[in-house]
Write a protein that holds these residues in place. Structure first.
Motif, PDB file in Angstrom:
ATOM      1  N   ARG B 322       0.829  -1.207   0.000  1.00 10.85           N
ATOM      2  CA  ARG B 322       0.000   0.000   0.000  1.00 10.85           C
ATOM      3  C   ARG B 322       0.862   1.255   0.000  1.00 10.85           C
ATOM      4  O   ARG B 322       0.524   2.244  -0.641  1.00 10.85           O
ATOM      5  CB  ARG B 322      -0.961  -0.010   1.199  1.00 10.85           C
ATOM      6  N   GLU B 325       1.972   1.897  -3.508  1.00 13.52           N
ATOM      7  CA  GLU B 325       0.859   2.354  -4.353  1.00 13.52           C
ATOM      8  C   GLU B 325       0.517   3.817  -4.066  1.00 13.52           C
ATOM      9  O   GLU B 325       0.208   4.591  -4.975  1.00 13.52           O
ATOM     10  CB  GLU B 325      -0.374   1.464  -4.140  1.00 13.52           C
ATOM     11  N   ARG B 329       0.613   7.009  -6.481  1.00 15.53           N
ATOM     12  CA  ARG B 329      -0.605   7.785  -6.740  1.00 15.53           C
ATOM     13  C   ARG B 329      -0.341   9.280  -6.539  1.00 15.53           C
ATOM     14  O   ARG B 329      -0.868  10.113  -7.285  1.00 15.53           O
ATOM     15  CB  ARG B 329      -1.714   7.291  -5.801  1.00 15.53           C
ATOM     16  N   SER B 378       6.927  -0.235  -6.563  1.00 13.89           N
ATOM     17  CA  SER B 378       6.172  -1.497  -6.515  1.00 13.89           C
ATOM     18  C   SER B 378       7.000  -2.650  -7.064  1.00 13.89           C
ATOM     19  O   SER B 378       6.511  -3.770  -7.188  1.00 13.89           O
ATOM     20  CB  SER B 378       4.853  -1.360  -7.283  1.00 13.89           C
ATOM     21  N   ASN B 384       5.560  -6.077  -5.580  1.00 14.85           N
ATOM     22  CA  ASN B 384       4.274  -6.209  -4.893  1.00 14.85           C
ATOM     23  C   ASN B 384       3.641  -7.577  -5.130  1.00 14.85           C
ATOM     24  O   ASN B 384       2.935  -8.087  -4.264  1.00 14.85           O
ATOM     25  CB  ASN B 384       3.332  -5.084  -5.325  1.00 14.85           C
TER      26      ASN B 384
END
Lengths: 393, 398, 380
Positions: B322, B325, B329, B378, B384
């Motif tokens: 997370r 990510e 973002r 990631s 990931n």
């Protein structure tokens, strides 16, 4: 390359509109728009009307009684019916077993079964999945043992849509347990009135009764009801699944769904809410992309290609879109998604909705639509198919 | 259970703030705030300041020279540093090889290596991945053959971050080719000045140079530089990776990133109005903010378990997923916010700290390079996908 | 309704694909990007010779009578090779503006030589504050005798350094964001008072900031109708959107192909990583995204010249939303599945990713077009 309709196409579209207007009762159309469920007779009466006109089996070749339409006409036909709010044509006879029979069946079988499908005088259902054979369909265990002129069938089918309405069921059964899983399977047509056939309802999460368990207990099926060779059932099954995947995208219904969503947004005062507008636009565009993808497949088919494994992608996206539309309707109605009124949903009732009419089915539909990414081969299985057949992974 | 800070915590926070204000050089903070790349000396100046105060190795136990902080204090320290635009502490010494040495190393090794890490006088880098061994780290092939008092090392390492600035490298090497994959691996400390080591830059998608390939050609490493036992390197590697995953979530940095993003959205306009008043962009900011909060509370829960003596479990993989990510973002939204001025590419501004005038607004030029670059989060530290495999196996028992 | 290419269209497709295959290997492209211009005059001459510069213009304008479908065929192939030659600013934007708004004299003077490969254009429509609003124009054009004087700043103007003419929007009346009062001018690139700051872009193209100080132009520099330039530019841009959508489709197919090949050959844990279901499904999602992008681009190419202006606007915005969404998914996934190699400069994958990212911004982001689409369809 052209998206325009010819004058002939436009005349055709008007003809379909006029036919639907003359043959669809208002009460049935009203059920579509308010999201209520149809009764058996709603479907059958409409399908018989289409049958009389020769349009029910609109995807069939002319020699088996299809109307001989081109891709554009089929597209228009489906879209007009969806726009108007006609019940969907039940696929089990028309799109599933019918093509199997005219492709793999004998002349006797064609003569015996195709008219009942064309006229919708016989209602069909599908006996594929079993409790232990879902995504892994080839592991099915319903057993058919040859005994003279008959097969004796024992086993259980599940997720059988509308078995409680069905006159006949087409089944995949195991005729040879010693062969590889795919090779010992045969395709049988079974009269639902045969002794030993029992139907048990499965109630869905929204309270609906669409699907059933079907128990087969020493059911005697004449050998002439087998389609194709013994052990060749898997070929029929794959053929059928590829056909199923095409229609399963439900593009015309989703177009209608987006329209319905806009109406709900207006009624709920959400049409000026920028984030909800964005969500509607986004799903609208997803539908447009899916429709265009389907048209590309149809255009290839019109040029002589068969639907390839890439149609799996239509099924995946089609189901996601149906789910998203239902989800957005639920979001739009807010707290009035909560009241549960089964009488209004499933029966012809005069009871009034607790919230707005459009709120009554919203949550039930959202729950129910989760099935679309599971049935007809789960979306995960579709991606496996694509990965193997299209990408070579 | 209590979310509020105690008066002692507040006093501690003020102390950290005062320290950062007094010791973080302005030019460094400005670079961090502007999203510019730092050079070796920037990091070293800051880390040495922390080292003098005894705070650089703030996660270490007191007996090895850590400050003995509580979980809350660590949290406050990390957040204050991020808020005040301090550079991130380079983890290779302090969070990676340091704990391996004080947990598995000999007394001689502790005495020899830990002080330099505490004071940031040496720069460490990591020799784990190889061209053929990325996610499947245990398949590594760099070979170390015993020759008297030395190992002779041959092979290559890749994705070596900042190796071109490093004094030492810690490496996983294969000492036994006959044992099972994981069992033939050892953990070696290698001086980067040893003859036979070559560092070759890898240029990233944004044009930057931060990672390298490192080649070992008959590099002679004294046997005394072996940490722990020969053939047990995999145990140490796993220990290190679990530690790495915790900090890799980069939550304080993401919190700062969200604030920076809000500032950009206030400065940018759309039809004459600040972008931050645009409802769809606000939704995206709010969504991101909530994601960061959820992640922060998850990390606080993990830290609280550790505070009462638990070890970081495999579920910290989720923080890494997370966290990466969210970092991605943030950069994605920055590109969206700056619009057309994400397009000009100004490498001299990005890499050389040149005084060239930015083409668009000052915050715009690094938005796209950062977006491209942060795709790595990631992928590195165990992709990931691998993290999800770990959770699936270790947490869910699948 | 018919969605198959004609034989002529197939020939064009084969021709452009052959060019990309033979002249645009990844390492060749890297070299071209590093040349002072950032593109090769030899390639441009070839485009002229093969008729690609005039493909989408009417025969009356000196073109070959094609349309958006032909443009899409060319742009898609260019996308697959990340072609650097300035087809978009010259042919789609400058040429598009002339075709839609140019007088006979302007077409003779500019469009005909462009089709022959003798002129290049740039299209200056972005300003620092304008974001994606084509009518947010602060550059002024003041009436001066028979002509005009231009003042102000334009940003991120692709190909300005190589262009012979610059098309520029300027305000001739009204407030800064009024739809009415925007006029499109064409200015010689070497006009007195026009200065440039040139730079490369993230995706290896070339752009410039332009400053206009007392730039004098004649009355014949107006393209289309005075004060009515905003709708002309909107039309030009909407058509160009279809072109870059096709380019993005080419990028997506190419990068998907590269990723598929990579996951079939890259081994970890003793097997090709493409054997892992999580990557298989992601690859399928990439394939699906590219298919949807192709579908929407095709739809837009068939509807962009629809006489109903809302239909063509919706077509352009709809395709642009899909491209933004699919391009991001495919680009990010390609990088992820390539692992560390995906974030380096060394393989083509990161270059496709960068181009797809810039395409999402160009002419308006996914969000901008989603809103535009919604405004049209909810009003209907």
């Amino acid at each position: 390359m052209d998206l325009k309709l010819s004058a002939g196409d436009e005349a055709f579209r008007d003809e379909v509109r006029a036919f639907a207007a003359a043959n669809l009762p208002a009460s049935v159309v009203a059920k579509t728009w308010s999201g209520r469920h149809f009764e058996r007779e709603d479907h059958m009466a409409w399908q018989r009307a289409l049958g009389r006109k020769g349009w029910l089996t609109y995807t069939w070749p002319k020699k088996y009684g299809g109307p001989g339409w081109n891709v554009t006409q089929r597209f228009l036909f489906e879209n007009v019916l969806a726009e108007i709010g006609a019940p969907r044509i039940l696929p089990f006879g028309v799109k599933m077993v019918g093509p199997v029979i005219y492709t793999f069946g004998t002349e006797e079988q064609k003569a015996r079964f195709l008219p009942g499908i064309r006229e919708s005088s016989v209602s069909w259902c599908q006996g594929y999945s079993e409790p232990g054979a879902g995504s892994d369909l080839a592991s099915l265990r319903a057993r058919a043992v040859r005994e003279g002129d008959h097969y004796v069938v024992n086993g259980q089918k599940t997720w059988t849509s509308f078995a409680h309405w069905g006159d006949w069921i087409f089944c995949l059964v195991r005729t040879d347990p010693d062969k590889k899983p795919q090779e010992g399977i045969s395709f049988l047509l079974i009269d639902m009135k045969t002794p030993g056939v029992t139907v048990r309802p499965i109630i869905m999460l929204d309270g609906a009764h669409h699907v059933n368990d079907v128990f087969l207990d020493n059911v005697r099926v004449p050998v002439e009801n087998r389609i194709g060779q013994e052990g060749a059932g898997w070929t029929c099954a794959k053929f059928l699944l590829a056909n199923e995947r095409l229609g399963i995208a439900e593009v015309p219904a989703s177009k209608r769904g987006v329209q319905g969503l806009r109406d709900i947004a207006r009624a709920e005062g959400l049409s000026d809410d920028p984030s909800f507008r964005d969500k509607i636009s986004d799903i609208d565009l997803q539908v447009a992309a899916l429709e265009m993808s389907e048209l590309r497949v149809l255009s290839d088919m019109a040029a002589g290609g068969a639907p390839g494994p890439e149609v799996s992608t239509l099924k995946v996206r089609g189901s996601e879109i149906q789910q998203r539309i239902a989800e957005l309707a639920c979001e739009a109605v807010g707290d009035y998604g909560a009241p549960y009124q089964p009488e209004l949903l499933f029966r012809d009732s005069n009871e009034s909705g607790i919230g707005a009419d459009h709120a009554v089915p919203a949550a039930a539909r959202y729950f129910n639509m989760r099935k679309t990414s599971i049935y007809g081969g789960t979306n995960e299985i579709q991606k496996n198919v694509m990965s193997k057949m299209v990408l070579g992974l | 259970m209590d979310l509020a800070f105690t008066p002692e915590d507040i006093a501690f926070r003020d102390e950290v703030r005062a320290f950062v204000a007094a010791n973080l050089d302005r030019d460094i903070a400005d670079k961090v705030a502007a999203g510019k790349h730092l050079v070796r000396d920037d990091y070293m100046r800051w880390q040495q300041a922390l080292g003098r105060k005894g705070w650089l190795v703030y996660t270490w136990p007191k007996k090895h020279g850590g400050p003995g902080w509580s979980v809350t204090q660590r949290y406050i320290f990390e957040n204050v540093c991020a808020e005040m635009n301090a550079p991130g502490i380079i983890p290779f010494g302090t969070k990676m090889v340091g704990p391996v040495i004080y947990t598995f190393g000999s007394e001689e090794q502790k005495a020899r290596f830990l002080p330099d890490i505490r004071e940031s006088t040496l720069w460490w880098c990591q020799g784990y991945s190889e061209p053929g061994s990325g996610s499947d780290l245990a398949s590594l092939r760099t070979r170390a053959v015993r020759d008297g008092d030395h190992y002779v090392v041959n092979g290559s390492k890749t994705w070596n971050t900042m190796g071109h600035w490093a004094d030492w490298i810690f490496c996983l090497v294969r000492t036994d080719t006959d044992a099972k994959q994981q069992e033939g691996i050892s953990f070696l400390l290698i001086d980067m000045k040893t003859p036979g080591i070559t560092v070759k830059p890898i240029i990233m998608a944004d044009g930057g140079h931060e990672v390298n390939e490192v080649f070992f050609d008959d590099v002679r490493v004294p046997v005394g530089n072996l940490v722990g036992k020969e053939g047990e390197g995999w145990t140490y590697a796993k220990f290190l990776l679990a530690n790495e995953r915790l900090g890799i979530a980069a939550i304080p940095q993401s919190k700062r990133g969200v604030e920076t993003l809000k500032e950009i959205a206030r400065a940018e306009t759309d039809n004459g109005r600040p972008l931050i008043e645009d409802s769809s962009f606000r939704d995206k900011l709010a969504d991101l903010d909530i994601q960061v909060t959820a992640l922060e509370f998850t990390e606080l829960r993990a830290l609280s378990t550790m505070a009462v003596g638990g070890a970081p479990g495999p579920e910290v993989s989720f923080l890494k997923i997370r966290g990466s990510e969210i970092q991605q973002r943030i950069t994605e939204l920055a590109v969206e916010a700056v619009g057309y001025y994400a397009m000009p590419y100004q490498p001299s501004l990005l890499w050389q700290g040149a005084n060239e005038e930015p083409i668009g607004p000052a915050y715009a030029h690094q938005s796209a390079p950062r977006y491209f670059n942060v795709r790595k989060t990631s992928i590195y530290g165990g992709s990931n996908e691998i993290q999800k495999n770990v959770i699936s196996k270790m947490v869910l028992g699948l | 309704m018919d969605l198959s290419y004609s034989d002529e269209q197939k020939q064009i497709k084969e021709g452009v694909e052959r060019f990309v295959r033979e002249e645009y290997a990844f390492e060749t492209r890297r070299k071209i990007a590093a040349t002072p211009r950032g593109w090769l005059p030899g390639n441009w001459a070839k485009f002229a010779e093969l008729g690609w510069l005039g493909m989408a213009f009417s025969e009356e304008d000196g073109g070959f009578g094609g349309g958006a479908v032909e443009t899409s065929i060319i742009m898609e192939a260019f996308g697959s090779g990340l072609v650097l030659e300035p087809y978009l600013p010259t042919v789609l934007l400058g040429g598009g503006a002339l075709a839609l708004g140019g007088s006979k004299a302007q077409k003779d003077a500019l469009l005909a030589p462009m089709i022959e490969g003798k002129k290049q254009f740039a299209f200056a429509y972005v300003e620092k504050q304008s974001r994606y609003n084509l009518a947010d124009v602060a550059v002024t054009a003041r009436k001066d005798g028979a002509g005009y004087v231009l003042d102000g700043h334009k940003g991120v103007v692709y190909n300005a350094a190589s262009a012979d003419q610059i098309f520029v929007t300027a305000r001739t009346a009204g407030g800064q964001r009024d739809g009415k009062g925007v006029t499109l001018f064409v200015v010689d690139a070497d006009a007195a008072g026009l200065s440039r700051r040139d730079y490369p872009t993230q995706d290896s193209l070339r752009a410039s900031e332009l400053t206009f100080r007392n730039v004098k132009v004649g009355a014949d520099a107006v393209i289309g109708t005075l004060d009515e330039g905003a709708s002309l530019v909107e039309r030009v841009v909407d058509r160009a959107i279809v072109g870059i959508c096709a380019e993005a489709v080419g990028c997506m197919d190419a990068v998907n192909k590269a990723t598929l090949e990579y996951i079939k050959t890259r081994k970890q844990f003793g097997v090709a990583i493409g054997k892992f279901q999580v990557l298989q499904h992601r690859m399928v999602d990439c394939f699906t995204n590219a298919q949807e992008a192709r579908s929407m681009t095709l739809m837009a190419s068939l509807k962009i010249d629809d006489p109903d202006v809302d239909t063509s606007r919706k077509a352009a915005s709809g395709a642009k939303v899909q491209i933004g969404k699919s391009g991001k998914f495919v680009g990010q996934s390609a990088v992820q599945m390539h692992g560390g190699m995906g974030v380096t400069d060394e393989l083509s994958v990161s270059h496709y990713f960068k181009r797809l990212t810039m395409i999402d911004t160009m002419f308006g982001s996914q969000q901008h077009h989603l809103t535009r689409y919604g405004n049209i369809s909810m009003a209907a």
